[in-house]
Design a protein around this motif. Structure first.
Motif, short mmCIF file in Angstrom:
data_model
loop_
_atom_site.label_atom_id
_atom_site.label_comp_id
_atom_site.label_asym_id
_atom_site.label_seq_id
_atom_site.Cartn_x
_atom_site.Cartn_y
_atom_site.Cartn_z
N UNK A 199 3.02 5.76 -6.01
CA UNK A 199 4.16 5.93 -6.59
C UNK A 199 3.82 5.25 -7.84
N UNK A 200 3.00 4.14 -7.94
CA UNK A 200 2.85 3.20 -9.12
C UNK A 200 1.67 3.57 -9.83
N UNK A 201 0.62 4.41 -9.10
CA UNK A 201 -0.44 4.97 -9.98
C UNK A 201 0.01 6.04 -10.61
N UNK A 202 1.02 6.82 -10.29
CA UNK A 202 1.52 7.83 -11.13
C UNK A 202 2.20 7.53 -12.42
N UNK A 203 2.52 6.27 -12.42
CA UNK A 203 3.21 5.78 -13.54
C UNK A 203 2.15 5.29 -14.65
N UNK A 204 1.21 4.65 -13.71
CA UNK A 204 -0.05 4.08 -14.66
C UNK A 204 -0.64 5.40 -15.41
N UNK A 234 6.34 9.95 -18.16
CA UNK A 234 6.38 8.73 -17.73
C UNK A 234 7.94 8.49 -17.28
N UNK A 235 8.81 9.07 -17.72
CA UNK A 235 10.29 8.96 -17.42
C UNK A 235 10.41 9.42 -15.98
N UNK A 236 9.97 10.70 -15.62
CA UNK A 236 9.91 11.48 -14.24
C UNK A 236 9.16 10.39 -13.50
N UNK A 237 8.03 9.81 -13.75
CA UNK A 237 7.46 8.96 -12.93
C UNK A 237 8.01 7.80 -12.38
N UNK A 238 9.03 7.32 -13.40
CA UNK A 238 9.78 6.11 -12.94
C UNK A 238 10.75 6.66 -12.32
N UNK A 239 11.26 7.67 -12.76
CA UNK A 239 12.69 8.11 -11.83
C UNK A 239 12.38 8.22 -10.27
N UNK A 240 10.86 8.87 -10.04
CA UNK A 240 10.39 9.03 -8.74
C UNK A 240 10.06 7.53 -8.00
N UNK A 294 11.82 4.86 -8.68
CA UNK A 294 12.94 3.97 -8.32
C UNK A 294 13.49 4.90 -7.07
N UNK A 295 13.42 5.94 -6.86
CA UNK A 295 13.99 6.47 -5.50
C UNK A 295 12.96 6.13 -4.34
N UNK A 296 11.81 5.96 -4.66
CA UNK A 296 10.90 5.61 -3.42
C UNK A 296 11.27 4.26 -3.14
N UNK A 297 11.39 3.22 -4.24
CA UNK A 297 11.40 1.93 -3.96
C UNK A 297 12.61 1.57 -3.32
N UNK A 298 13.67 2.56 -3.75
CA UNK A 298 15.14 1.96 -3.15
C UNK A 298 14.97 2.30 -1.56
N UNK A 299 14.23 3.56 -1.12
CA UNK A 299 14.11 3.89 0.19
C UNK A 299 13.37 2.41 1.04
N UNK A 300 12.35 2.02 0.49
CA UNK A 300 11.53 1.18 0.62
C UNK A 300 12.08 -0.07 1.28
N UNK A 301 12.83 -0.40 0.02
CA UNK A 301 13.55 -1.87 0.23
C UNK A 301 14.82 -1.62 1.26
N UNK A 302 15.12 -0.47 1.48
CA UNK A 302 16.76 -0.23 2.30
C UNK A 302 15.80 -0.67 3.76
N UNK A 345 0.69 -1.32 0.00
CA UNK A 345 -0.03 -0.03 0.19
C UNK A 345 0.70 1.18 -0.07
N UNK A 346 2.01 1.48 0.72
CA UNK A 346 2.64 2.63 0.72
C UNK A 346 3.30 2.96 -0.64
#
Length: 770
Positions: free
Chosen positions: A407-412, A436-442, A444-452, A402-403
């Motif tokens: 972020x994925x909605x923006x890509x969609x 789309x590239x901007x949404x993907x870049x965002x 990537x940053x969010x998922x990186x923090x999440x996985x950390x 859910x968190x």
């Protein structure tokens, strides 16, 4: 008195050897790209005062060991030396053993700066820079020059024994290579010419494109001269790069032959998924037992490994498991200390190529051999292309925590705008999808923090999309006229329209130029590098690149070549061509029974002809290539080609059996090639054709004709492998009768153009082997 030999090492390499400890930890905290790292360094240093000094060259020696490097920055007003590290995600996710390594580097630089500036003490600053927020976090310590000098001596002494061992190895290796002789009584015809050209290019630091026929021993003929040139050229490494595993094996066998009396360290690199012992586990100490304590056990494994002359995948795995460490990451470490490294193209030419990065960072003097270089065009195009599939994205989006949903909605949303504007099933767009590239870049940053924070929270498919997105964004950064952005409707879209977005590289030359420029010498060789200008244009070879066309040692009376002028294998004519093909194959087989290979443009076409042959001539043995054959299945297919055996093997042109196989003597006495090998006529290739025409003025030739005939010549090259071989070759398509096509075939062939009289009467001619 003789000059004492010295061993030079960079500060970073020294610390990586002496200061790494604890677990191998590749938990998902991806590093910034090289470009982002450099930009981050520039941003940090730009914030400093006018007196701030950057990229300061520093060095010192201890015995034969010479340590050098460039410190990131020094502020004379604060007497502060800075070591800058860029990162993504949370600072707390950087493992302790990485921080320990960073401090070791900072303290080595600290001593070198004290020595250069005659300082009694210095303040050291470890600056961590978050490339997303552009925030700096600074850790400092005040150290005396005396303490730092002791730190420097401690690390140098830890490496010194290894350095002495390396110097001794280098001396013995170079002496042995100087006196090394060719392992056979004489060169094969054509082999000496190839060897001489490669030797000259190695000694003069040049690039070479060498067309040399199959069967002359190109692997041995390329490695021997490069090893002979090693001492004079002062090489550090040789990279032997191949497109297929069969090429790696030939190289390893040749190096075993050459290294019998030479202390040569040979390493085979294989893909991570093939080397992984625990594919169900993550690459960190809390998950994988072979990652736990990796750096603590690495020194002993490294010492044992480098006493083994040939470190192929089996030897490497045995040593790694004896020391309870990961075989794949042991091979990454041993690449630093091996002499000759054998691996896939991607290790040097890909976007994140390990060998290229090591050569850059360690300033190695390398010579590169590119085996079967005709394959590099398509492989490089794939390396510098990126694809995203909407159907896969939708599946991933439904499963994200859910968190991450917003972020994925923006890509969609961005993707929906692209899809809704699509008018036809395939479109090429001049502008990149910026939103789309901007949404993907965002993302990537969010998922990186999440996985950390939650390293095990994402499933495999989500992580796979994450990696695909990163690659897409990085390729977008490189996007230029050498690529195109196309959108197509997914072929597996059943109930819902799904789009596939592709950043498609058309000309890899701009990406590969830096790879060629970085090497001391490069030799690209293959039996099919005609025409030269096509490969020069596609690969971006230097203007000073030399071209050699090795004369074939084979003669026209060894291979009887027949072009059938009145049979069409075009898509629209395939059904009606089947009876003629069956008759040609059966007639030749009955005239001269033996082993033959027949090549077709598709599995469907292959199946039609094979089934008709079995129905009309059930006594003729037939074996057929199937889709997605395993390595064991491929070996079983080839095992049917025995000495003095009989039967017809059916294969797809351009597949596993069209090159890289060696069926000598009577194991193969003939081939039927029922296709011109042209790539499929579709919207993508038509767009490629338009791009090739705009760039080179020869769209059809660059897109269809040259790549197609390259496959034909490669497949035909399976028939004649040695001076004693005899065989027949049928080129079945009326287009082979055209002069512009025959000009692209090997010069030693004498092509006889004949007409097939039809299946009800004998053909104009069938070849009988003498």
């Amino acid at each position: 008195m003789p000059v004492q030999p010295s061993y030079t090492i960079a500060v970073r390499a020294l610390c990586e050897f002496t200061a790494k400890r604890g677990d191998l930890d590749l938990r998902f905290t991806p590093s910034p790209t090289a470009q982002q790292g450099m930009a981050g360094h520039k941003l940090v240093t730009a914030r400093r005062g006018e007196r701030y000094q950057t990229e300061i060259s520093l060095s010192d020696s201890l015995g034969p060991l010479h340590v050098r490097g460039r410190a990131d920055g020094y502020d004379p007003g604060l007497n502060q030396l800075e070591e800058i590290k860029t990162y993504r995600g949370k600072l707390s996710s950087i493992p302790d053993n990485h921080r320990h390594l960073h401090w070791a580097q900072a303290r080595i630089y600290g001593w070198l700066c004290c020595k250069k500036l005659d300082l009694k003490e210095i303040r050291l600053a470890l600056v961590y820079f978050d490339i997303a927020s552009e925030k700096e976090t600074v850790f400092t310590e005040l150290q005396s020059a005396e303490t730092l000098h002791e730190h420097f001596r401690e690390h140098c002494e830890r490496f010194l024994e290894w350095a002495k061992q390396e110097l001794e190895h280098h001396a013995k290796r170079d002496a042995a290579l100087t006196t090394m002789v060719f392992p056979h009584a004489s060169f094969r015809p054509g082999q000496r010419e190839l060897a001489a050209a490669i030797y000259r290019c190695a000694t003069h630091g040049r690039c070479l494109l060498a067309q040399a026929p199959t069967g002359i021993g190109k692997t041995l003929g390329s490695l021997f001269p490069l090893l002979k040139a090693w001492p004079a050229a002062q090489l550090d490494k040789i990279f032997f790069l191949t497109a297929k595993s069969s090429g790696r094996q030939l190289a390893l066998d040749a190096l075993t032959t050459l290294g019998r009396d030479t202390p040569l360290r040979v390493l085979e690199l294989i893909a991570r998924d093939k080397a992984c012992e625990h594919p169900d586990k993550a690459c960190h100490g809390e998950s994988c037992p072979l990652a736990r304590g990796f750096y603590d056990r690495l020194p002993a494994a490294r010492q044992v490994a480098l006493k083994v002359a040939r470190l192929d995948r089996h030897a490497l795995r045995h040593i790694a498991l004896e020391h309870d460490i990961c075989p794949y990451y042991l091979s990454q470490e041993l690449a630093r200390w091996s002499d000759v490294i054998v691996g896939d193209y991607n290790y040097y030419f890909d976007t994140n190529a390990m060998l290229f990065s090591l050569a850059e960072s360690k300033e190695w003097r390398v010579s590169v051999l590119v085996d079967e270089a005709h394959n590099l065009v398509e492989r490089a195009r794939a390396m510098y292309s990126a694809t995203l599939d909407e159907a896969r994205f939708r599946s991933v989006r439904r499963a994200v925590p859910p968190s991450l949903k917003r972020t994925f909605d923006k890509i969609a949303q961005a993707w929906k705008i692209i899809s809704s504007g699509l008018i036809s099933e395939y479109e090429v767009h001049e502008a990149l999808p910026g939103r789309l590239i901007e949404a993907l870049d965002n993302m990537i940053a969010v998922v990186t923090e999440f996985v950390a924070e939650q390293p095990a929270a994402l499933d495999h498919e989500t992580l796979r999309f994450y990696f695909d997105a990163m690659h897409f964004v990085r390729i977008a950064e490189r996007f230029d006229t050498h690529s195109l952005f196309d959108i197509s409707i997914s072929p597996h879209a059943a109930t819902r329209r799904n789009t596939v977005l592709c950043l498609r590289n058309t000309v890899p030359a701009p990406h590969l130029k830096s790879r060629f420029a970085r090497a001391h010498s490069v030799a690209l060789f293959s039996a099919t590098l005609t025409p030269v200008h096509f490969y020069s244009d596609m690969l971006g070879l230097p203007e000073t690149c030399l071209h050699v066309d090795v004369e074939s040692p084979f003669h026209a009376d060894q291979l009887q070549v027949c072009a059938i002028a009145n049979v069409s294998t075009r898509f629209r004519d395939r059904e009606q061509s089947v009876p003629s093909l069956v008759d040609l194959i059966a007639t030749q087989y009955r005239r001269s029974p033996g082993n033959y290979l027949s090549f077709f443009s598709s599995f469907d076409y292959l199946g039609r002809v094979a089934n008709a042959l079995l129905r009309l001539h059930p006594d003729v043995p037939v074996w057929i290539q199937s889709r997605s054959m395993s390595e064991a299945d491929q070996q079983a297919f080839l095992a049917r080609f025995t000495e003095n055996g009989r039967g017809i093997g059916f294969a797809v042109l351009g597949g596993s059996f069209g090159e890289g196989i060696d069926l000598t003597g009577t194991r193969l006495i003939g081939a039927f090639i029922a296709t011109l090998g042209l790539p499929q006529l579709n919207p993508v290739n038509q767009q490629m054709k338009a791009r090739m025409h705009r760039e080179f003025g020869a769209g059809y030739d660059y897109t269809y004709l040259y790549p197609g005939l390259q496959k034909v010549v490669q497949a035909a090259g399976r028939v004649i492998r040695g001076q004693a071989d005899r065989g027949v070759l049928y080129l079945i398509d009326d287009r082979f009768a055209r002069a512009e096509v025959r000009r692209l075939l090997p010069a030693w062939w004498e092509v006889e153009i004949v007409r097939h009289a039809g299946p009800t009467t004998p053909p104009t001619r069938a070849f009988a082997l003498l």
